[in-house]
Design a protein around this motif. Sequence first.
Motif, PDB file in Angstrom:
ATOM      1  N   ASP A 135       0.822  -1.210   0.000  1.00 29.12           N
ATOM      2  CA  ASP A 135       0.000   0.000   0.000  1.00 29.12           C
ATOM      3  C   ASP A 135       0.857   1.262   0.000  1.00 29.12           C
ATOM      4  OD1 ASP A 135      -2.464   1.301  -0.131  1.00 29.12           O
ATOM      5  OD2 ASP A 135      -2.588   1.533   2.047  1.00 29.12           O
ATOM      6  N   GLU A 136       2.033   1.187  -0.612  1.00 28.52           N
ATOM      7  CA  GLU A 136       2.926   2.320  -0.762  1.00 28.52           C
ATOM      8  C   GLU A 136       4.022   1.933  -1.750  1.00 28.52           C
ATOM      9  OE1 GLU A 136       5.251   3.297   2.716  1.00 28.52           O
ATOM     10  OE2 GLU A 136       5.056   1.249   3.472  1.00 28.52           O
ATOM     11  N   PRO A 137       4.720   2.916  -2.323  1.00 23.31           N
ATOM     12  CA  PRO A 137       5.790   2.591  -3.264  1.00 23.31           C
ATOM     13  C   PRO A 137       6.954   1.890  -2.584  1.00 23.31           C
ATOM     14  CG  PRO A 137       5.089   4.872  -3.511  1.00 23.31           C
ATOM     15  CD  PRO A 137       4.484   4.366  -2.239  1.00 23.31           C
ATOM     16  N   MET A 138       7.779   1.241  -3.391  1.00 21.63           N
ATOM     17  CA  MET A 138       8.961   0.546  -2.896  1.00 21.63           C
ATOM     18  C   MET A 138      10.186   1.063  -3.646  1.00 21.63           C
ATOM     19  SD  MET A 138       9.586  -3.580  -2.571  1.00 21.63           S
ATOM     20  CE  MET A 138       9.307  -3.863  -4.328  1.00 21.63           C
ATOM     21  N   LEU A 139      11.248   1.321  -2.907  1.00 22.60           N
ATOM     22  CA  LEU A 139      12.490   1.747  -3.529  1.00 22.60           C
ATOM     23  C   LEU A 139      13.141   0.550  -4.208  1.00 22.60           C
ATOM     24  CD1 LEU A 139      14.091   4.365  -3.746  1.00 22.60           C
ATOM     25  CD2 LEU A 139      15.411   3.624  -1.761  1.00 22.60           C
ATOM     26  N   SER A 140      13.630   0.757  -5.440  1.00 25.54           N
ATOM     27  CA  SER A 140      14.058  -0.396  -6.216  1.00 25.54           C
ATOM     28  C   SER A 140      15.204  -0.061  -7.159  1.00 25.54           C
ATOM     29  CB  SER A 140      12.862  -0.932  -7.022  1.00 25.54           C
ATOM     30  OG  SER A 140      13.163  -2.153  -7.645  1.00 25.54           O
ATOM     31  N   THR A 141      15.901  -1.104  -7.601  1.00 25.74           N
ATOM     32  CA  THR A 141      16.940  -0.990  -8.613  1.00 25.74           C
ATOM     33  C   THR A 141      17.121  -2.352  -9.273  1.00 25.74           C
ATOM     34  OG1 THR A 141      19.223  -0.292  -9.040  1.00 25.74           O
ATOM     35  CG2 THR A 141      18.843  -1.534  -7.017  1.00 25.74           C
ATOM     36  N   THR A 142      17.570  -2.346 -10.511  1.00 25.70           N
ATOM     37  CA  THR A 142      17.818  -3.590 -11.242  1.00 25.70           C
ATOM     38  C   THR A 142      18.833  -4.438 -10.487  1.00 25.70           C
ATOM     39  OG1 THR A 142      17.411  -2.466 -13.341  1.00 25.70           O
ATOM     40  CG2 THR A 142      18.623  -4.532 -13.434  1.00 25.70           C
ATOM     41  N   LEU A 143      18.612  -5.758 -10.470  1.00 26.09           N
ATOM     42  CA  LEU A 143      19.512  -6.643  -9.736  1.00 26.09           C
ATOM     43  C   LEU A 143      20.710  -7.007 -10.609  1.00 26.09           C
ATOM     44  CD1 LEU A 143      18.465  -9.722  -7.554  1.00 26.09           C
ATOM     45  CD2 LEU A 143      20.776  -8.955  -8.075  1.00 26.09           C
ATOM     46  N   THR A 144      21.605  -6.068 -10.734  1.00 20.88           N
ATOM     47  CA  THR A 144      22.881  -6.282 -11.415  1.00 20.88           C
ATOM     48  C   THR A 144      23.984  -6.159 -10.377  1.00 20.88           C
ATOM     49  OG1 THR A 144      21.998  -5.268 -13.431  1.00 20.88           O
ATOM     50  CG2 THR A 144      24.391  -5.542 -13.286  1.00 20.88           C
ATOM     51  N   LEU A 145      24.793  -7.183 -10.241  1.00 15.45           N
ATOM     52  CA  LEU A 145      25.833  -7.170  -9.221  1.00 15.45           C
ATOM     53  C   LEU A 145      26.957  -6.214  -9.598  1.00 15.45           C
ATOM     54  CD1 LEU A 145      26.129 -10.966  -8.311  1.00 15.45           C
ATOM     55  CD2 LEU A 145      24.655  -9.209  -7.314  1.00 15.45           C
ATOM     56  N   ALA A 146      27.635  -5.710  -8.585  1.00 16.27           N
ATOM     57  CA  ALA A 146      28.757  -4.805  -8.803  1.00 16.27           C
ATOM     58  C   ALA A 146      29.785  -5.455  -9.717  1.00 16.27           C
ATOM     59  CB  ALA A 146      29.400  -4.443  -7.464  1.00 16.27           C
ATOM     60  N   GLY A 147      30.196  -4.728 -10.752  1.00 13.78           N
ATOM     61  CA  GLY A 147      31.208  -5.230 -11.671  1.00 13.78           C
ATOM     62  C   GLY A 147      30.684  -6.083 -12.797  1.00 13.78           C
ATOM     63  N   GLU A 148      29.373  -6.340 -12.824  1.00 15.60           N
ATOM     64  CA  GLU A 148      28.783  -7.150 -13.882  1.00 15.60           C
ATOM     65  C   GLU A 148      27.874  -6.287 -14.746  1.00 15.60           C
ATOM     66  OE1 GLU A 148      27.091 -10.807 -12.520  1.00 15.60           O
ATOM     67  OE2 GLU A 148      28.795 -11.267 -11.218  1.00 15.60           O
ATOM     68  N   SER A 149      27.664  -6.717 -15.983  1.00 13.23           N
ATOM     69  CA  SER A 149      26.893  -5.900 -16.923  1.00 13.23           C
ATOM     70  C   SER A 149      25.456  -6.362 -17.094  1.00 13.23           C
ATOM     71  CB  SER A 149      27.580  -5.887 -18.294  1.00 13.23           C
ATOM     72  OG  SER A 149      27.714  -7.212 -18.799  1.00 13.23           O
ATOM     73  N   ALA A 150      25.177  -7.641 -16.836  1.00 17.26           N
ATOM     74  CA  ALA A 150      23.839  -8.183 -17.056  1.00 17.26           C
ATOM     75  C   ALA A 150      23.162  -8.496 -15.727  1.00 17.26           C
ATOM     76  CB  ALA A 150      23.898  -9.448 -17.909  1.00 17.26           C
ATOM     77  N   PRO A 151      21.846  -8.235 -15.617  1.00 16.12           N
ATOM     78  CA  PRO A 151      21.121  -8.578 -14.388  1.00 16.12           C
ATOM     79  C   PRO A 151      21.067 -10.091 -14.175  1.00 16.12           C
ATOM     80  CG  PRO A 151      19.853  -7.077 -15.791  1.00 16.12           C
ATOM     81  CD  PRO A 151      20.983  -7.588 -16.614  1.00 16.12           C
ATOM     82  N   LEU A 152      20.935 -10.496 -12.924  1.00 20.39           N
ATOM     83  CA  LEU A 152      20.697 -11.908 -12.631  1.00 20.39           C
ATOM     84  C   LEU A 152      19.279 -12.264 -13.068  1.00 20.39           C
ATOM     85  CD1 LEU A 152      22.326 -12.317  -9.088  1.00 20.39           C
ATOM     86  CD2 LEU A 152      23.338 -12.683 -11.341  1.00 20.39           C
ATOM     87  N   ALA A 153      19.132 -13.441 -13.696  1.00 22.66           N
ATOM     88  CA  ALA A 153      17.857 -13.766 -14.337  1.00 22.66           C
ATOM     89  C   ALA A 153      17.141 -14.959 -13.729  1.00 22.66           C
ATOM     90  CB  ALA A 153      18.092 -14.046 -15.832  1.00 22.66           C
ATOM     91  N   ASP A 154      17.768 -15.621 -12.755  1.00 23.49           N
ATOM     92  CA  ASP A 154      17.192 -16.845 -12.195  1.00 23.49           C
ATOM     93  C   ASP A 154      17.188 -16.758 -10.674  1.00 23.49           C
ATOM     94  OD1 ASP A 154      16.476 -19.885 -12.569  1.00 23.49           O
ATOM     95  OD2 ASP A 154      18.104 -19.831 -11.090  1.00 23.49           O
ATOM     96  N   ALA A 155      16.056 -17.075 -10.059  1.00 23.92           N
ATOM     97  CA  ALA A 155      15.926 -16.931  -8.609  1.00 23.92           C
ATOM     98  C   ALA A 155      16.888 -17.842  -7.851  1.00 23.92           C
ATOM     99  CB  ALA A 155      14.491 -17.208  -8.179  1.00 23.92           C
ATOM    100  N   GLN A 156      17.126 -19.045  -8.369  1.00 24.09           N
ATOM    101  CA  GLN A 156      18.054 -19.952  -7.695  1.00 24.09           C
ATOM    102  C   GLN A 156      19.478 -19.404  -7.731  1.00 24.09           C
ATOM    103  OE1 GLN A 156      17.336 -22.509  -5.890  1.00 24.09           O
ATOM    104  NE2 GLN A 156      15.176 -22.814  -6.394  1.00 24.09           N
TER     105      GLN A 156
END
Length: 208
Positions: A135-156
């Motif tokens: 019931d309110e906004p959430m602060l967020s950012t793409t899950l890309t690890l430091a030093g990497e160019s692509a976001p993580l794509a798998d929950a495991q």
Amino acid sequence: MAQLISVHPTHPQKRLIRLAADAVRNGGLIAYPTDSCYALGCHLGDAPALARMRAIRGIDERHRLTLMCRDLAEISAYAIVDDACFHLLKRVTPGSYTFVLPARRQVPRRVTSRKTIGVRIPGHAAAHALLAELDEPMLSTTLTLAGESAPLADAQEIRARLERRLDLIIDGGPCGTESSTVIDLTGATPQVLRQGRGSLAPFAVEPV
């Protein structure tokens, strides 16, 4: 160790979404699916969780974060939206777009050092359900690890690499690795800051 919960990608279970919302309310840092890629999320007013988010990303206070919102009313509470912007956002949301807009005074300084704020209404059912439960906004950012160019794509994989740095992971299935398209709406005409999954067709702008 991060708790992993698996939700249905289009009809997420309410009790599991409630667990995730409680984690955010209690100061947790979570990973969750969006309609572009997985993202990190925390409560807007939680400075320690925000610091953990920035550490995982390897970013400092100058990096613009995003307010994930469930509708235009929430966006308007934190960003200045004129009539032209409102009609444009209404046409293309929810979707894989992040919009840069003038920030209202109540946006905490630790969220943005500029006079602008990035806002987004995600199209993923799990993300929308989570925002509705909060019931309110959430602060967020793409899950890309430091030093990497692509976001993580798998929950495991997210759990394997971040299990001691996150509190909870929502597994909503694969999301891909293409970030949202970022559009700056602070000027007279829309400006593309990053071309991602969201189509540029509604904005009459040239690709970057």
